[in-house]
Design a protein around this motif. Sequence first.
Motif, short mmCIF file in Angstrom:
data_model
loop_
_atom_site.label_atom_id
_atom_site.label_comp_id
_atom_site.label_asym_id
_atom_site.label_seq_id
_atom_site.Cartn_x
_atom_site.Cartn_y
_atom_site.Cartn_z
N UNK A 1 0.76 -1.24 -0.11
CA UNK A 1 0.35 0.02 -0.34
C UNK A 1 1.19 1.55 0.32
N UNK A 2 1.79 1.17 0.78
CA UNK A 2 2.71 2.75 1.15
C UNK A 2 3.43 2.35 -0.32
N UNK A 3 3.93 1.46 -0.97
CA UNK A 3 4.32 1.33 -2.52
C UNK A 3 3.93 1.76 -3.34
N UNK A 4 2.19 1.55 -3.51
CA UNK A 4 1.15 2.26 -4.45
C UNK A 4 1.37 3.29 -4.10
N UNK A 5 1.59 4.68 -2.89
CA UNK A 5 1.16 5.68 -3.09
C UNK A 5 2.64 6.48 -3.11
N UNK A 6 3.70 5.89 -2.62
CA UNK A 6 4.93 6.73 -3.64
C UNK A 6 5.38 6.19 -4.62
N UNK A 7 5.22 4.85 -5.31
CA UNK A 7 5.50 4.66 -6.72
C UNK A 7 4.38 5.87 -7.47
N UNK A 8 3.01 5.87 -6.89
CA UNK A 8 2.52 6.82 -8.22
C UNK A 8 2.59 8.15 -8.22
N UNK A 9 3.39 8.83 -6.86
CA UNK A 9 4.07 10.03 -7.41
C UNK A 9 4.93 10.05 -8.00
N UNK A 10 5.78 9.44 -7.68
CA UNK A 10 6.79 9.57 -8.94
C UNK A 10 6.60 9.23 -10.09
N UNK A 11 5.22 8.68 -10.19
CA UNK A 11 4.95 7.96 -11.76
C UNK A 11 4.83 9.53 -12.42
N UNK A 12 3.68 9.72 -11.09
CA UNK A 12 2.87 11.13 -11.83
C UNK A 12 4.00 12.12 -12.48
N UNK A 13 5.05 12.13 -11.77
CA UNK A 13 5.96 13.78 -12.25
C UNK A 13 6.72 12.76 -13.45
N UNK A 14 7.06 11.60 -13.84
CA UNK A 14 6.89 11.17 -15.08
C UNK A 14 6.17 11.35 -16.35
N UNK A 15 4.63 11.44 -15.91
CA UNK A 15 3.99 11.19 -16.39
C UNK A 15 3.89 12.74 -16.86
N UNK A 16 4.02 13.82 -16.14
CA UNK A 16 4.07 15.33 -16.41
C UNK A 16 4.89 15.42 -17.49
#
Length: 354
Positions: free
Chosen positions: A242-257
């Motif tokens: 669950x924690x990795x999901x949140x943190x991975x999503x945050x970094x992934x959103x930076x990549x997407x931006x």
Amino acid sequence: MFSIGPARKDHQAAIRVAAGLFIPLITLVVLGRLDLAIFASFGAFAGIYGRNEPHRARIVAQVRAGLLMLAVILAATLTARLSPGDLVSPWTIVVGTTVVAWACTVIVGYWRLRPAGSLFHIFAYAAIASVPHQPPLGAAMLTAVATVALCLLIGLSSRVHPGHRTPLTWAGVRAAWRVRLGADERRALWLESLGYLVAAAVAGVVATIVGQSLGFGHNYWAMVAAVVPLVGHTTRHRVARGLQRILGTMVGLVVLAAIVALTPQAWAMVLLIAACQFGAEMLIARQYFLAQVCVTPLALMSTLLVVRVDPLDLLHDRFIDTVIGAVVGVAVVTAPSAWRRWIHWRSRSEQLDW
């Protein structure tokens, strides 16, 4: 969080899955039918199953996974078509997705499919049902069926290489098709399916209420995130997911931006989607945080390929919904152990009082 598991020929499965997604999508780009891309994207999920299995087990797993995904896709597009104005309400999404979460978890468990659970089916149903202005039903289902068939062929393609060839006989396929669960396994499966039902329903309700208050949508992303912690052998492992999901999503959103800032053409987005799919399959069984860095832009680029929306809205919605879902999922995972500790503490208190 800071370790990575050993490789198990992950590149072979990653190439197969990426090819099963790239070929249909680039074909739709050439044909100018990106309205069908979402049906190809979810049909390609059939190729994820049976990744390290011998060919007789892989073909059985992928046939079953493909049939189940096609049923989910059909249910989703019918839900959208039968809704007034082809616009499904958020509460209909919550109810339908919750049913899919429970039912598909049971079916996947009885068929012993891996990956376990109903995460892909939740995502497929809710995403397709949420698409306005559905394409013709025949074209949509033909795209999904053709993609599943392609994934089955790709799954068998390694038999061309003598060193990768494993036995594939009709008797072997029939043996792999027969699945029997013991009484303890069935009991555990029904308990697990209840967890999926509760996590999906609570996350969907919370995300819908909060979304309507704060003005954001995509409540099903919270439902997807909520079932992520339910997969794991221990409570600690599940909470870590669950924690990795949140943190991975945050970094992934930076990549997407960064990707969105480059305003890539459709064909370039398809290449990036395939690359992200390859990266996700390379890492998903080894390091969930890094896998999520690939999964987040993969999912959102697939959405941008089909629906024209403001990318900033997607980034905003994805983060909030993921946090809501992950928190709900962790709460569902930790609730049984917390309840047992409370009962134990209460019984000890009563004994001391006595």
